[in-house]
Design a protein around this motif. Structure first.
Motif, PDB file in Angstrom:
ATOM      1  N   ILE A 149       0.919  -1.335   0.000  1.00  0.00           N
ATOM      2  CA  ILE A 149      -0.069   0.061   0.046  1.00  0.00           C
ATOM      3  C   ILE A 149       0.962   1.259   0.129  1.00  0.00           C
ATOM      4  CG2 ILE A 149      -1.815   1.243   1.116  1.00  0.00           C
ATOM      5  CD1 ILE A 149      -2.732  -1.349   2.615  1.00  0.00           C
ATOM      6  N   LYS A 150       0.606   2.133  -0.956  1.00  0.00           N
ATOM      7  CA  LYS A 150       1.322   3.395  -1.063  1.00  0.00           C
ATOM      8  C   LYS A 150       0.628   4.455  -0.834  1.00  0.00           C
ATOM      9  CE  LYS A 150       4.726   1.746  -4.571  1.00  0.00           C
ATOM     10  NZ  LYS A 150       5.319   2.121  -5.914  1.00  0.00           N
ATOM     11  N   ALA A 151       0.685   5.718   0.019  1.00  0.00           N
ATOM     12  CA  ALA A 151       0.152   6.867   0.043  1.00  0.00           C
ATOM     13  C   ALA A 151       1.063   7.944   0.004  1.00  0.00           C
ATOM     14  CB  ALA A 151      -0.640   6.886   1.303  1.00  0.00           C
ATOM     15  N   HIS A 152       0.532   8.883  -0.885  1.00  0.00           N
ATOM     16  CA  HIS A 152       1.221  10.191  -0.960  1.00  0.00           C
ATOM     17  C   HIS A 152       0.522  11.353  -0.474  1.00  0.00           C
ATOM     18  CE1 HIS A 152       3.369  13.467  -3.735  1.00  0.00           C
ATOM     19  NE2 HIS A 152       3.432  13.899  -2.488  1.00  0.00           N
ATOM     20  N   VAL A 153       0.938  12.048   0.617  1.00  0.00           N
ATOM     21  CA  VAL A 153       0.173  13.013   1.319  1.00  0.00           C
ATOM     22  C   VAL A 153       0.366  14.331   0.829  1.00  0.00           C
ATOM     23  CG1 VAL A 153      -1.039  13.873   3.477  1.00  0.00           C
ATOM     24  CG2 VAL A 153      -0.549  11.328   3.324  1.00  0.00           C
ATOM     25  N   ARG A 229      -3.057  10.675  -2.575  1.00  0.00           N
ATOM     26  CA  ARG A 229      -2.858   9.428  -3.498  1.00  0.00           C
ATOM     27  C   ARG A 229      -2.501   8.151  -3.261  1.00  0.00           C
ATOM     28  NH1 ARG A 229      -0.318  14.255  -5.603  1.00  0.00           N
ATOM     29  NH2 ARG A 229      -1.454  15.167  -7.132  1.00  0.00           N
ATOM     30  N   VAL A 230      -3.505   7.378  -3.362  1.00  0.00           N
ATOM     31  CA  VAL A 230      -3.332   5.915  -2.738  1.00  0.00           C
ATOM     32  C   VAL A 230      -3.293   4.873  -3.885  1.00  0.00           C
ATOM     33  CG1 VAL A 230      -4.320   4.148  -1.312  1.00  0.00           C
ATOM     34  CG2 VAL A 230      -4.835   6.577  -0.581  1.00  0.00           C
ATOM     35  N   GLU A 231      -2.134   4.040  -3.595  1.00  0.00           N
ATOM     36  CA  GLU A 231      -2.031   2.953  -4.619  1.00  0.00           C
ATOM     37  C   GLU A 231      -2.021   1.502  -3.834  1.00  0.00           C
ATOM     38  OE1 GLU A 231       1.601   1.208  -7.278  1.00  0.00           O
ATOM     39  OE2 GLU A 231       1.160   3.237  -7.579  1.00  0.00           O
ATOM     40  N   GLY A 233      -1.657  -2.387  -3.995  1.00  0.00           N
ATOM     41  CA  GLY A 233      -1.345  -3.565  -5.140  1.00  0.00           C
ATOM     42  C   GLY A 233      -1.637  -4.931  -4.649  1.00  0.00           C
ATOM     43  N   LEU A 234      -2.414  -5.780  -5.135  1.00  0.00           N
ATOM     44  CA  LEU A 234      -3.064  -6.842  -4.498  1.00  0.00           C
ATOM     45  C   LEU A 234      -1.997  -8.097  -5.237  1.00  0.00           C
ATOM     46  CD1 LEU A 234      -6.743  -6.418  -5.672  1.00  0.00           C
ATOM     47  CD2 LEU A 234      -5.683  -5.593  -3.524  1.00  0.00           C
ATOM     48  N   GLU A 235      -2.386  -9.249  -4.718  1.00  0.00           N
ATOM     49  CA  GLU A 235      -1.604 -10.489  -4.874  1.00  0.00           C
ATOM     50  C   GLU A 235      -1.665 -10.999  -6.138  1.00  0.00           C
ATOM     51  OE1 GLU A 235       1.109 -11.604  -3.262  1.00  0.00           O
ATOM     52  OE2 GLU A 235       0.705 -11.296  -1.287  1.00  0.00           O
ATOM     53  N   ASP A 236      -2.878 -10.875  -7.079  1.00  0.00           N
ATOM     54  CA  ASP A 236      -3.282 -11.176  -8.165  1.00  0.00           C
ATOM     55  C   ASP A 236      -2.661 -10.331  -9.407  1.00  0.00           C
ATOM     56  OD1 ASP A 236      -4.904  -9.061  -7.834  1.00  0.00           O
ATOM     57  OD2 ASP A 236      -6.749 -10.434  -8.015  1.00  0.00           O
ATOM     58  N   GLY A 237      -1.896  -9.265  -8.800  1.00  0.00           N
ATOM     59  CA  GLY A 237      -1.408  -8.274  -9.956  1.00  0.00           C
ATOM     60  C   GLY A 237      -2.231  -6.942 -10.186  1.00  0.00           C
ATOM     61  N   VAL A 238      -3.306  -6.995  -9.775  1.00  0.00           N
ATOM     62  CA  VAL A 238      -4.362  -5.689  -9.772  1.00  0.00           C
ATOM     63  C   VAL A 238      -3.778  -4.673  -9.145  1.00  0.00           C
ATOM     64  CG1 VAL A 238      -6.648  -4.920  -9.685  1.00  0.00           C
ATOM     65  CG2 VAL A 238      -6.467  -7.242 -10.411  1.00  0.00           C
ATOM     66  N   ILE A 239      -3.664  -3.538  -9.494  1.00  0.00           N
ATOM     67  CA  ILE A 239      -3.482  -2.260  -8.852  1.00  0.00           C
ATOM     68  C   ILE A 239      -4.595  -1.406  -8.998  1.00  0.00           C
ATOM     69  CG2 ILE A 239      -1.758  -0.222  -8.915  1.00  0.00           C
ATOM     70  CD1 ILE A 239       0.331  -2.080 -10.463  1.00  0.00           C
ATOM     71  N   ILE A 240      -4.935  -0.962  -7.846  1.00  0.00           N
ATOM     72  CA  ILE A 240      -5.868  -0.026  -7.398  1.00  0.00           C
ATOM     73  C   ILE A 240      -5.338   1.411  -7.107  1.00  0.00           C
ATOM     74  CG2 ILE A 240      -8.043   0.462  -5.836  1.00  0.00           C
ATOM     75  CD1 ILE A 240      -7.939  -2.692  -5.655  1.00  0.00           C
ATOM     76  N   LYS A 241      -5.715   2.411  -7.858  1.00  0.00           N
ATOM     77  CA  LYS A 241      -5.361   3.791  -7.656  1.00  0.00           C
ATOM     78  C   LYS A 241      -6.479   4.761  -7.437  1.00  0.00           C
ATOM     79  CE  LYS A 241      -0.914   3.602 -10.302  1.00  0.00           C
ATOM     80  NZ  LYS A 241      -0.256   4.139 -11.398  1.00  0.00           N
ATOM     81  N   SER A 242      -6.359   5.847  -6.325  1.00  0.00           N
ATOM     82  CA  SER A 242      -7.251   6.620  -6.111  1.00  0.00           C
ATOM     83  C   SER A 242      -6.898   7.985  -5.447  1.00  0.00           C
ATOM     84  CB  SER A 242      -8.289   5.987  -4.942  1.00  0.00           C
ATOM     85  OG  SER A 242      -9.325   6.947  -4.468  1.00  0.00           O
ATOM     86  N   GLU A 243      -7.380   9.093  -5.765  1.00  0.00           N
ATOM     87  CA  GLU A 243      -7.077  10.310  -5.283  1.00  0.00           C
ATOM     88  C   GLU A 243      -8.156  10.969  -4.391  1.00  0.00           C
ATOM     89  OE1 GLU A 243      -6.897  14.856  -7.102  1.00  0.00           O
ATOM     90  OE2 GLU A 243      -5.133  13.332  -7.777  1.00  0.00           O
ATOM     91  N   ILE A 244      -7.918  10.999  -3.068  1.00  0.00           N
ATOM     92  CA  ILE A 244      -8.796  11.780  -2.250  1.00  0.00           C
ATOM     93  C   ILE A 244      -8.667  13.110  -1.765  1.00  0.00           C
ATOM     94  CG2 ILE A 244      -9.772  11.226   0.213  1.00  0.00           C
ATOM     95  CD1 ILE A 244      -8.674   8.383   0.168  1.00  0.00           C
ATOM     96  N   GLN A 245      -9.550  13.851  -1.914  1.00  0.00           N
ATOM     97  CA  GLN A 245      -9.448  15.295  -1.831  1.00  0.00           C
ATOM     98  C   GLN A 245      -9.894  15.619  -0.567  1.00  0.00           C
ATOM     99  OE1 GLN A 245     -10.893  17.206  -5.259  1.00  0.00           O
ATOM    100  NE2 GLN A 245      -9.257  16.452  -6.590  1.00  0.00           N
ATOM    101  N   ASN A 246      -9.274  16.530   0.427  1.00  0.00           N
ATOM    102  CA  ASN A 246      -9.899  16.698   1.756  1.00  0.00           C
ATOM    103  C   ASN A 246     -10.566  15.790   2.562  1.00  0.00           C
ATOM    104  OD1 ASN A 246      -8.729  19.392   1.372  1.00  0.00           O
ATOM    105  ND2 ASN A 246     -10.876  20.432   1.002  1.00  0.00           N
ATOM    106  N   GLN A 247      -9.999  14.498   2.423  1.00  0.00           N
ATOM    107  CA  GLN A 247     -10.755  13.321   3.214  1.00  0.00           C
ATOM    108  C   GLN A 247     -12.173  12.994   2.781  1.00  0.00           C
ATOM    109  OE1 GLN A 247     -10.419  13.718   7.599  1.00  0.00           O
ATOM    110  NE2 GLN A 247      -8.225  15.026   7.445  1.00  0.00           N
ATOM    111  N   GLU A 248     -12.587  13.539   1.657  1.00  0.00           N
ATOM    112  CA  GLU A 248     -13.850  13.056   1.373  1.00  0.00           C
ATOM    113  C   GLU A 248     -14.004  11.935   0.532  1.00  0.00           C
ATOM    114  OE1 GLU A 248     -15.758  16.676  -0.420  1.00  0.00           O
ATOM    115  OE2 GLU A 248     -15.013  17.964   1.065  1.00  0.00           O
ATOM    116  N   CYS A 249     -13.971  10.796   1.310  1.00  0.00           N
ATOM    117  CA  CYS A 249     -14.023   9.490   0.817  1.00  0.00           C
ATOM    118  C   CYS A 249     -14.737   8.824   1.637  1.00  0.00           C
ATOM    119  CB  CYS A 249     -12.738   8.819   0.496  1.00  0.00           C
ATOM    120  SG  CYS A 249     -11.909   8.411   2.194  1.00  0.00           S
ATOM    121  N   PRO A 250     -15.393   7.503   1.376  1.00  0.00           N
ATOM    122  CA  PRO A 250     -16.150   6.751   2.444  1.00  0.00           C
ATOM    123  C   PRO A 250     -15.713   6.650   3.468  1.00  0.00           C
ATOM    124  CG  PRO A 250     -16.288   5.750   0.265  1.00  0.00           C
ATOM    125  CD  PRO A 250     -15.148   6.785   0.241  1.00  0.00           C
TER     126      PRO A 250
END
Length: 278
Positions: A149-153, A229-231, A233-250
């Motif tokens: 898991i990667k996070a860039h704040v 910015r969150v990344e 990486g799953l064991e099956d090779g899938v990579i999920i990326k998301s950008e969260i602005q001002n903590q406005e996520c679930p």
């Protein structure tokens, strides 16, 4: 004499029944309030999780302490004015009172317990009142599907604390942390070997999240905002990326990310003691 014995027996029965109803062990959803002050500056949670075991309490959103000296105009740039130090703390119950320990402050938070029924508990504290609803879950053993898991704040150009850092957690319990040097305009990094099981603990926070439904962006309507910015990486090779602005996520996604965003603090900023409670 018989009447007195009867009254004592009746009182004992009432106490036992109350104690049975107020058995707090297990997992609860915190639908209102907080166990600690909102040092992390997060929006109010509506479904936080709290779990009482025999000897410890686990709070999904974690425990924090304040590092901002209100009597000083200076503060170390590049970090938030609080430190996250984990999800677990000690607790004890004496009669109808719950005590939750704060290791940094070396003191106990006190809450009066009021059992509405077996599945609803109210905690009345000095600074906040909590409503807990019991969550019935089956114990399941899951293999962690996450490899890293990667996070860039990035706090943005108007950020008061000039926060800009990167944190990468890997399945072999390693953290690679990079802090931006605002003067040299580059990131300086350090690699830290974490305690065994740290990554699996982080991963458990994502068990209730459908990672395939995580959006590529969670935008805000505010013109000036912070970005995470969150990344994943799953064991099956899938990579999920998301950008969260001002903590406005679930809310559940944010709570799962807390140890990723702030887990480095207790390792790197331990020289900054917390303020004493007044």
């Amino acid at each position: 004499m018989n009447r007195k014995i009867l009254l004592i027996a009746l009182f004992a029965l009432i106490v036992c029944r109350c104690q049975s109803q107020c058995d707090i062990r297990g997992m609860w959803l915190v639908t209102q309030g907080r166990i600690i002050e909102n040092y992390e500056m997060a929006p109010a949670y509506s479904n936080n999780r709290i779990t009482f075991s025999n000897d410890s309490i686990e709070f999904a959103s974690g425990f924090f302490y304040n590092t901002l000296n209100l009597d000083s105009d200076t503060y170390a740039l590049g970090r938030y004015p609080f430190v996250y130090y984990g999800k677990k703390e000690k607790y004890r119950v004496l009669g109808d009172t719950l005590f939750v320990y704060s290791k940094p402050y070396q003191s106990w938070n006190k809450f009066k317990m009021r059992c509405v029924n077996r599945d609803e508990l109210r905690l009345d504290g000095k600074k906040d009142n909590l409503v807990l609803v019991r969550r019935k879950v089956k114990e399941t053993s899951k293999a962690c599907p996450i490899k890293y898991i990667k996070a860039h704040v990035d706090g943005g150009s108007l950020d008061l604390y000039n926060v800009n850092y990167k944190a990468t957690y890997t399945k072999d319990d390693r953290l690679f942390f990079e802090q931006k040097d605002s003067l040299a305009e580059r990131f300086n990094g350090v690699e830290i070997k974490l305690a065994l099981g740290t990554f699996n603990s982080i991963c458990r926070g994502f068990y209730d999240i459908d990672l395939q439904k995580v959006k590529k962006m969670y935008p805000t309507k505010v013109s000036d905002f912070s970005i995470i910015r969150v990344e994943i990486g799953l064991e099956d090779g899938v990579i999920i990326k998301s950008e969260i602005q001002n903590q406005e996520c679930p809310e559940d996604l944010w709570i799962a990310l807390i140890p990723v965003l702030y887990g480095h603090q207790q390792l790197l900023y331990s020289t900054y003691p917390p303020l004493k409670w007044k």
